[in-house]
Design a protein around this motif. Structure first.
Motif, PDB file in Angstrom:
ATOM      1  N   PRO A   1       0.823  -1.215   0.000  1.00 25.74           N
ATOM      2  CA  PRO A   1       0.000   0.000   0.000  1.00 25.74           C
ATOM      3  C   PRO A   1       0.855   1.263   0.000  1.00 25.74           C
ATOM      4  O   PRO A   1       2.061   1.223   0.285  1.00 25.74           O
ATOM      5  CB  PRO A   1      -0.783  -0.128   1.302  1.00 25.74           C
ATOM      6  CG  PRO A   1       0.147  -0.857   2.216  1.00 25.74           C
ATOM      7  CD  PRO A   1       0.868  -1.850   1.333  1.00 25.74           C
ATOM      8  N   CYS A   2       0.219   2.380  -0.294  1.00 26.44           N
ATOM      9  CA  CYS A   2       0.943   3.656  -0.318  1.00 26.44           C
ATOM     10  C   CYS A   2       0.062   4.782   0.218  1.00 26.44           C
ATOM     11  O   CYS A   2      -1.163   4.692   0.235  1.00 26.44           O
ATOM     12  CB  CYS A   2       1.409   3.992  -1.730  1.00 26.44           C
ATOM     13  SG  CYS A   2       0.067   4.329  -2.904  1.00 26.44           S
ATOM     14  N   ILE A   3       0.732   5.840   0.652  1.00 35.08           N
ATOM     15  CA  ILE A   3       0.088   7.108   1.000  1.00 35.08           C
ATOM     16  C   ILE A   3       0.954   8.190   0.382  1.00 35.08           C
ATOM     17  O   ILE A   3       2.078   8.416   0.833  1.00 35.08           O
ATOM     18  CB  ILE A   3      -0.015   7.323   2.526  1.00 35.08           C
ATOM     19  CG1 ILE A   3      -0.783   6.185   3.196  1.00 35.08           C
ATOM     20  CG2 ILE A   3      -0.675   8.673   2.829  1.00 35.08           C
ATOM     21  CD1 ILE A   3      -0.746   6.237   4.720  1.00 35.08           C
ATOM     22  N   ASP A   4       0.475   8.825  -0.665  1.00 38.72           N
ATOM     23  CA  ASP A   4       1.217   9.896  -1.326  1.00 38.72           C
ATOM     24  C   ASP A   4       0.662  11.240  -0.886  1.00 38.72           C
ATOM     25  O   ASP A   4      -0.547  11.481  -0.998  1.00 38.72           O
ATOM     26  CB  ASP A   4       1.113   9.770  -2.843  1.00 38.72           C
ATOM     27  CG  ASP A   4       1.821   8.532  -3.376  1.00 38.72           C
ATOM     28  OD1 ASP A   4       2.668   7.979  -2.653  1.00 38.72           O
ATOM     29  OD2 ASP A   4       1.508   8.113  -4.502  1.00 38.72           O
ATOM     30  N   LEU A   5       1.542  12.094  -0.395  1.00 41.09           N
ATOM     31  CA  LEU A   5       1.145  13.395   0.128  1.00 41.09           C
ATOM     32  C   LEU A   5       1.700  14.520  -0.738  1.00 41.09           C
ATOM     33  O   LEU A   5       2.882  14.536  -1.082  1.00 41.09           O
ATOM     34  CB  LEU A   5       1.645  13.556   1.565  1.00 41.09           C
ATOM     35  CG  LEU A   5       0.961  12.669   2.608  1.00 41.09           C
ATOM     36  CD1 LEU A   5       1.801  12.551   3.865  1.00 41.09           C
ATOM     37  CD2 LEU A   5      -0.419  13.222   2.933  1.00 41.09           C
ATOM     38  N   HIS A   6       0.819  15.466  -1.050  1.00 42.80           N
ATOM     39  CA  HIS A   6       1.221  16.629  -1.841  1.00 42.80           C
ATOM     40  C   HIS A   6       0.444  17.834  -1.333  1.00 42.80           C
ATOM     41  O   HIS A   6      -0.784  17.782  -1.247  1.00 42.80           O
ATOM     42  CB  HIS A   6       0.920  16.380  -3.325  1.00 42.80           C
ATOM     43  CG  HIS A   6       1.346  17.483  -4.229  1.00 42.80           C
ATOM     44  ND1 HIS A   6       0.478  18.113  -5.094  1.00 42.80           N
ATOM     45  CD2 HIS A   6       2.556  18.078  -4.414  1.00 42.80           C
ATOM     46  CE1 HIS A   6       1.124  19.035  -5.777  1.00 42.80           C
ATOM     47  NE2 HIS A   6       2.381  19.044  -5.387  1.00 42.80           N
ATOM     48  N   GLN A   7       1.173  18.854  -0.918  1.00 39.16           N
ATOM     49  CA  GLN A   7       0.554  20.073  -0.391  1.00 39.16           C
ATOM     50  C   GLN A   7      -0.374  19.780   0.788  1.00 39.16           C
ATOM     51  O   GLN A   7      -1.439  20.381   0.923  1.00 39.16           O
ATOM     52  CB  GLN A   7      -0.189  20.804  -1.519  1.00 39.16           C
ATOM     53  CG  GLN A   7       0.735  21.240  -2.649  1.00 39.16           C
ATOM     54  CD  GLN A   7      -0.008  21.805  -3.848  1.00 39.16           C
ATOM     55  OE1 GLN A   7      -1.178  21.518  -4.064  1.00 39.16           O
ATOM     56  NE2 GLN A   7       0.682  22.611  -4.651  1.00 39.16           N
ATOM     57  N   GLY A   8       0.035  18.823   1.622  1.00 40.96           N
ATOM     58  CA  GLY A   8      -0.696  18.508   2.838  1.00 40.96           C
ATOM     59  C   GLY A   8      -1.924  17.642   2.663  1.00 40.96           C
ATOM     60  O   GLY A   8      -2.669  17.413   3.616  1.00 40.96           O
TER      61      GLY A   8
ATOM     62  N   VAL B   1      -3.650  13.906   0.909  1.00 43.56           N
ATOM     63  CA  VAL B   1      -3.433  12.606   0.295  1.00 43.56           C
ATOM     64  C   VAL B   1      -3.919  12.690  -1.142  1.00 43.56           C
ATOM     65  O   VAL B   1      -5.085  13.009  -1.395  1.00 43.56           O
ATOM     66  CB  VAL B   1      -4.179  11.490   1.054  1.00 43.56           C
ATOM     67  CG1 VAL B   1      -4.013  10.161   0.324  1.00 43.56           C
ATOM     68  CG2 VAL B   1      -3.669  11.370   2.482  1.00 43.56           C
ATOM     69  N   LYS B   2      -3.020  12.419  -2.074  1.00 37.80           N
ATOM     70  CA  LYS B   2      -3.362  12.559  -3.491  1.00 37.80           C
ATOM     71  C   LYS B   2      -2.813  11.396  -4.300  1.00 37.80           C
ATOM     72  O   LYS B   2      -1.930  10.662  -3.862  1.00 37.80           O
ATOM     73  CB  LYS B   2      -2.766  13.850  -4.074  1.00 37.80           C
ATOM     74  CG  LYS B   2      -3.270  15.147  -3.489  1.00 37.80           C
ATOM     75  CD  LYS B   2      -2.632  16.333  -4.205  1.00 37.80           C
ATOM     76  CE  LYS B   2      -3.074  17.667  -3.612  1.00 37.80           C
ATOM     77  NZ  LYS B   2      -2.475  18.825  -4.322  1.00 37.80           N
ATOM     78  N   GLN B   3      -3.329  11.260  -5.502  1.00 39.68           N
ATOM     79  CA  GLN B   3      -2.734  10.456  -6.543  1.00 39.68           C
ATOM     80  C   GLN B   3      -2.498  11.386  -7.721  1.00 39.68           C
ATOM     81  O   GLN B   3      -3.420  12.068  -8.177  1.00 39.68           O
ATOM     82  CB  GLN B   3      -3.644   9.294  -6.943  1.00 39.68           C
ATOM     83  CG  GLN B   3      -3.702   8.181  -5.923  1.00 39.68           C
ATOM     84  CD  GLN B   3      -2.378   7.450  -5.805  1.00 39.68           C
ATOM     85  OE1 GLN B   3      -1.760   7.087  -6.803  1.00 39.68           O
ATOM     86  NE2 GLN B   3      -1.929   7.235  -4.581  1.00 39.68           N
TER      87      GLN B   3
ATOM     88  N   PHE C   1      -6.552  12.372  -8.117  1.00 35.10           N
ATOM     89  CA  PHE C   1      -7.442  12.178  -6.968  1.00 35.10           C
ATOM     90  C   PHE C   1      -6.928  12.973  -5.778  1.00 35.10           C
ATOM     91  O   PHE C   1      -5.733  13.010  -5.510  1.00 35.10           O
ATOM     92  CB  PHE C   1      -7.479  10.688  -6.603  1.00 35.10           C
ATOM     93  CG  PHE C   1      -8.234  10.371  -5.337  1.00 35.10           C
ATOM     94  CD1 PHE C   1      -9.621  10.326  -5.322  1.00 35.10           C
ATOM     95  CD2 PHE C   1      -7.548  10.129  -4.154  1.00 35.10           C
ATOM     96  CE1 PHE C   1     -10.318  10.026  -4.156  1.00 35.10           C
ATOM     97  CE2 PHE C   1      -8.228   9.829  -2.984  1.00 35.10           C
ATOM     98  CZ  PHE C   1      -9.614   9.783  -2.978  1.00 35.10           C
ATOM     99  N   ILE C   2      -7.854  13.640  -5.077  1.00 32.92           N
ATOM    100  CA  ILE C   2      -7.542  14.308  -3.810  1.00 32.92           C
ATOM    101  C   ILE C   2      -8.504  13.755  -2.773  1.00 32.92           C
ATOM    102  O   ILE C   2      -9.719  13.817  -2.933  1.00 32.92           O
ATOM    103  CB  ILE C   2      -7.708  15.835  -3.902  1.00 32.92           C
ATOM    104  CG1 ILE C   2      -6.829  16.405  -5.020  1.00 32.92           C
ATOM    105  CG2 ILE C   2      -7.345  16.488  -2.565  1.00 32.92           C
ATOM    106  CD1 ILE C   2      -7.029  17.899  -5.244  1.00 32.92           C
ATOM    107  N   SER C   3      -7.968  13.200  -1.690  1.00 36.03           N
ATOM    108  CA  SER C   3      -8.807  12.532  -0.701  1.00 36.03           C
ATOM    109  C   SER C   3      -9.423  13.515   0.291  1.00 36.03           C
ATOM    110  O   SER C   3      -8.827  14.532   0.638  1.00 36.03           O
ATOM    111  CB  SER C   3      -7.982  11.499   0.063  1.00 36.03           C
ATOM    112  OG  SER C   3      -8.781  10.853   1.034  1.00 36.03           O
TER     113      SER C   3
END
Length: 261
Positions: free
Chosen positions: A6-13, A15-17, A32-34
């Motif tokens: 699994p992964c958790i990608d963070l961008h600008q605070g 969770v995104k893909q 995607f922005i969670s």
């Protein structure tokens, strides 16, 4: 056997893909922005018994989310993003099972053995993952740093994989050219990794369905694990569900029964 990681990608605070090749100082193309924070996903992975996943911070503004995720799932997640010898211990103490390092290992585009030695003294070999994420050229694959925008002179080939394997516990390799596109994995790269990596390696990039887990397992003889991001239902994807990936892992962990005639 190939496992789902699994992964958790963070961008600008958040969770995104994202589409990996689009990432730059101004932003990125977002798939995607969670609505959920990183701790939510860390808790989900912990509850499902998923191990060996990674939290990646893409740029600044992610520190609080990173620490929250690591504390939510102690020793269950690896962390990468701006890791160097001065801060590696901080993330390990926060709960990371390993730290992942890439850009720090390069100085003026050249691999620095001195920097590798420095961070090894902080982490030990057994808690260090080398991120060899790369871009494809006419001459093969070359490690890409600085959010995959700078292609270095270090090639991802059998010789370098075998040499670098002496200095870390695992490799993490994003195929940046296909990352986030859901257009299929880089089969040639997966095959190379399966044939050449003497240690655990996780491949990421282009996965779009459960069949990609099967394909990676075939191409690598079960020696390469796979991360699925944008295609996963928990990240807004329609290609595969997290439940299916969990069942896959469980099936791969079952002892094989040999029938005798």
């Amino acid at each position: 056997m190939t496992q789902f990681r699994p992964c958790i990608d963070l961008h600008q605070g958040k969770v995104k893909q994202i589409v990996g090749g689009s990432l730059n100082n101004k932003g990125a193309k977002e798939n995607f922005i969670s609505d959920y924070d990183a701790a939510h996903y860390a808790s989900l992975y912990r509850e499902q018994g998923l191990t060996g996943g990674h939290v990646i911070a893409l740029g600044k503004g992610n520190e609080d989310e990173v620490i929250s995720a690591l504390r939510t799932y102690p020793n269950g997640l690896q962390y990468g993003g701006g890791v160097k010898e001065k801060n590696a211990a901080k993330y390990l103490k926060a709960g990371a099972s390993h730290v992942i390092v890439t850009s720090y290992l390069f100085k003026d585009g050249e691999f620095s053995w001195d920097r590798l030695d420095k961070i090894k003294r902080e982490t030990g070999v057994d808690r260090l993952v080398l991120d060899l994420s790369c871009r494809r050229t006419k001459d093969g694959w070359y490690i890409a740093t600085d959010r995959w925008q700078t292609v270095t002179s270090t090639q991802v080939n059998s010789e370098n994989l075998i040499e670098l394997a002496n200095h870390c516990d695992e490799f993490l390799i994003h195929a940046a050219d296909v990352e986030g596109l859901q257009a299929g994995i880089d089969e040639d790269l997966v095959t190379l990794l399966g044939q050449s990596c003497p240690i655990a390696v996780t491949y990421a990039g282009g996965a779009r369905s459960l069949n990609d887990l099967k394909r990676v397992n075939e191409l690598s003889a079960g020696n390469v694990d796979l991360t699925i991001g944008s295609a996963l239902d928990i990240f807004g994807g329609q290609g595969v569900t997290l439940d299916e990936c969990v069942v896959w892992n469980q099936s791969q962990n079952q002892p094989q029964i040999r029938h005798q005639n």
